[in-house]
Design a protein around this motif. Sequence first.
Motif, short mmCIF file in Angstrom:
data_model
loop_
_atom_site.label_atom_id
_atom_site.label_comp_id
_atom_site.label_asym_id
_atom_site.label_seq_id
_atom_site.Cartn_x
_atom_site.Cartn_y
_atom_site.Cartn_z
N GLY A 4 0.82 -1.20 0.00
CA GLY A 4 0.00 0.00 0.00
C GLY A 4 0.85 1.25 0.00
N SER A 5 0.26 2.37 -0.44
CA SER A 5 0.99 3.63 -0.51
C SER A 5 1.27 4.19 0.88
CB SER A 5 0.18 4.64 -1.32
OG SER A 5 -1.03 4.94 -0.66
N HIS A 6 2.17 5.19 0.93
CA HIS A 6 2.52 5.80 2.21
C HIS A 6 1.29 6.44 2.86
CE1 HIS A 6 6.52 4.98 0.99
NE2 HIS A 6 6.62 5.96 0.10
N GLU A 7 0.46 7.11 2.04
CA GLU A 7 -0.73 7.75 2.61
C GLU A 7 -1.75 6.73 3.10
OE1 GLU A 7 -0.83 8.22 -1.98
OE2 GLU A 7 0.62 8.32 -0.33
N TYR A 8 -1.82 5.57 2.39
CA TYR A 8 -2.74 4.53 2.84
C TYR A 8 -2.31 3.96 4.18
CZ TYR A 8 -5.30 0.14 3.08
OH TYR A 8 -6.09 -0.90 3.52
N LYS A 9 -1.00 3.75 4.33
CA LYS A 9 -0.51 3.20 5.60
C LYS A 9 -0.79 4.14 6.76
CE LYS A 9 3.27 0.53 3.53
NZ LYS A 9 4.74 0.38 3.44
N VAL A 10 -0.63 5.46 6.52
CA VAL A 10 -0.92 6.44 7.57
C VAL A 10 -2.41 6.41 7.91
CG1 VAL A 10 -0.98 8.89 8.13
CG2 VAL A 10 1.03 7.92 7.02
N TRP A 11 -3.26 6.44 6.88
CA TRP A 11 -4.71 6.41 7.11
C TRP A 11 -5.13 5.14 7.85
CZ3 TRP A 11 -8.07 2.68 5.16
CH2 TRP A 11 -9.42 2.88 5.43
N ASP A 12 -4.55 4.00 7.43
CA ASP A 12 -4.90 2.73 8.04
C ASP A 12 -4.50 2.71 9.52
OD1 ASP A 12 -5.94 0.04 7.78
OD2 ASP A 12 -3.88 -0.66 8.01
N ALA A 13 -3.32 3.28 9.84
CA ALA A 13 -2.88 3.33 11.24
C ALA A 13 -3.80 4.22 12.07
CB ALA A 13 -1.44 3.83 11.31
N VAL A 14 -4.22 5.36 11.48
CA VAL A 14 -5.12 6.28 12.19
C VAL A 14 -6.48 5.62 12.39
CG1 VAL A 14 -6.34 8.49 12.02
CG2 VAL A 14 -3.93 8.34 11.38
N ARG A 15 -6.97 4.93 11.33
CA ARG A 15 -8.29 4.30 11.43
C ARG A 15 -8.30 3.23 12.51
NH1 ARG A 15 -10.28 -0.34 9.62
NH2 ARG A 15 -8.34 -0.80 8.51
N LYS A 16 -7.25 2.42 12.56
CA LYS A 16 -7.20 1.34 13.56
C LYS A 16 -7.06 1.89 14.97
CE LYS A 16 -5.29 -2.16 10.45
NZ LYS A 16 -4.09 -2.99 10.11
N ALA A 17 -6.30 2.99 15.10
CA ALA A 17 -6.10 3.56 16.44
C ALA A 17 -7.29 4.39 16.88
CB ALA A 17 -4.83 4.41 16.46
N GLY A 18 -8.08 4.87 15.93
CA GLY A 18 -9.20 5.75 16.26
C GLY A 18 -8.75 7.18 16.44
N ARG A 19 -7.66 7.34 17.15
CA ARG A 19 -7.06 8.65 17.39
C ARG A 19 -5.56 8.42 17.60
NH1 ARG A 19 -8.72 13.70 19.17
NH2 ARG A 19 -7.21 14.83 20.43
N ALA A 34 6.41 8.04 6.38
CA ALA A 34 5.18 8.37 7.10
C ALA A 34 4.88 9.86 7.03
CB ALA A 34 5.30 7.92 8.56
N ARG A 35 5.92 10.69 7.08
CA ARG A 35 5.71 12.14 6.96
C ARG A 35 5.18 12.50 5.57
NH1 ARG A 35 10.52 12.23 10.11
NH2 ARG A 35 11.81 12.49 8.24
N LEU A 36 5.73 11.83 4.54
CA LEU A 36 5.23 12.04 3.19
C LEU A 36 3.79 11.57 3.06
CD1 LEU A 36 5.70 12.75 0.19
CD2 LEU A 36 6.63 10.44 -0.12
N GLY A 37 3.51 10.38 3.60
CA GLY A 37 2.16 9.85 3.55
C GLY A 37 1.17 10.70 4.31
N GLN A 38 1.61 11.28 5.42
CA GLN A 38 0.74 12.14 6.21
C GLN A 38 0.30 13.36 5.39
OE1 GLN A 38 2.24 12.91 10.15
NE2 GLN A 38 1.18 14.86 10.27
N GLY A 39 1.26 13.97 4.68
CA GLY A 39 0.93 15.12 3.85
C GLY A 39 -0.04 14.77 2.74
N ASN A 40 0.19 13.62 2.09
CA ASN A 40 -0.72 13.20 1.01
C ASN A 40 -2.10 12.85 1.54
OD1 ASN A 40 1.28 13.54 -0.90
ND2 ASN A 40 1.95 11.41 -0.84
#
Length: 550
Positions: free
Chosen positions: A85-100, A113-119
């Motif tokens: 998965g893309s960097h942005e997907y990995k960041v979104w997936d981590a946020v979704r699983k953690a809730g916050r 992760a910093r690049l994915g966060q921006g995207n």
Amino acid sequence: MPGTRGAVPVPLHTNGGQRDLTEEILEAVDQHEHVPTAEAFPSTPQDKIKAALDRLASRQMVEYETHDKEEVHLTEEGQAIADEGSHEYKVWDAVRKAGRLSLKDPSLANASARLGQGNAFKLKWIKKDGDALVSLTDSVSDTTREQLQYAQEHRAFQDPKLLKDYSKRKLVNTQKVIAYVARKGPRWAKQMPVEVTDLTAEMIADGSWKTANFKPYNFNAKGTLGGEGVGGGTGALHPLNKVREEFRKIFFNMGFEEMPTARFVDSGFWNFDALYVPQQHPARDLQDTFYVSDPPEAGPPGADESMDIILAEMDVDDDQDESDHPSSDPATRAKDTTAKLDYQAYYENVRAVHQDGKYGSIGYRYPYTDAETRRLVLRTHTTAISAYVLHRLSANPRPCRYFSIDRVFRNETVDATHLAEFHQIEGVIADYNLTLGGLQAFLKRFFRNIGVPDLKFKPAYNPYTEPSMEVFAWHEGLNKIVEIGNSGMFRPEMLLAMGLPEDLRVYGFGLSLERPTMIKYGISNIRELLGHKVDLGFIESNPAVRLDRE
């Protein structure tokens, strides 16, 4: 049997031993009307297939067509995105699983992760809530991963415009692939026939020549170029070398002497400071200049023995008064000249004119640092050599003319007219009471000798020349006026610091070797002249050059 030749196998080593590729191609062509070799023999090297096809085609047993195309291949990072998965997907997936997810979470600390966060922010998959990240959607479409998976499967993108973007992001690269399609030829046979290559006395005596299968002569075969024997062939001068030699003849005919230019690496002092270039000038930034890291720095300015000996040999022809140099040995003459030069005093003069002002100039008025003078650079111009030669001239001031043609380096973006490495032609003329009008008259005469009759001059700024002029001429290939050179009169801050007399003035002018060569040969893209894209056929076939003729 002497004078015969049968099948010439193309052996391939496999786990099962050796096999003859020519026989396998014949078998495949016998079973199918058209045989794409990339599909029929996917693990066989392209050069082996080509050799086997050429052997069969020379006997007209098969015919084949060549197809080449560029295939897209994923880089290591691109493959990781396609798999995980893309960097942005990995960041979104981590946020979704953690809730916050806290912004200080270790999973967000790495560069990807910093690049994915921006995207992910741009795609509105996540948002910032206080000191944490929260998801804005329950599901997303990972377009980057899908496009890379498609490229991996089909070796191309659905939209060709995506290739440039993904190549720029270093997620994919392209490779040229050559494939062949084979079919039966006019003299098709399933087995390679035995052919007779020589007519012998025995064949004539026993009559076997009447039924022999002679190998046909190939009257279209070309002889070996440039000489006899395997691999024969002469070398060819590159167009740059041809034009360089023509320029050298022009300089020599105009009374110039050639400076030694073997120093590709030079110190910041000679490359910048001695030329009155301030230490904070943009040309000294990393994005414009290549700096050397090993060794980390040069020593203080001093004599270059090898250069001095070459220059001393040149001085033998120049000196009218031999009493200054009673010895004819160049090494001794070089030492005599060096003894008259005070490099420490020269260094202090340069420091003073930069930092406090001197010789009627207010200078740049900044704190001059020794560390900057000792930084080693790939020289950005051959004027660094001119500075050394002109300082040496202060030991025996006199009118003189010097030139150089050699390689220089600048950290520039490569385009149709610029390279990071190119050749600079430079000339300096020292004489008493020179004027700007004299420089313009000389440049017109000089460029007329190279077949460029109409010049345009434009005022310019150079740290080490004042006044300064850019030189322009019409380029037929680009169909516009292009800059072909730069010129000016060296500043007193530069010359007087060397110890030269006030009334001894110096013209300086320079141009690239590549631009006149492009104009002469009608080349519109410099990458077709120098670099890995050069057509060797063009190098071998281009004519000798006369710069003063069409």
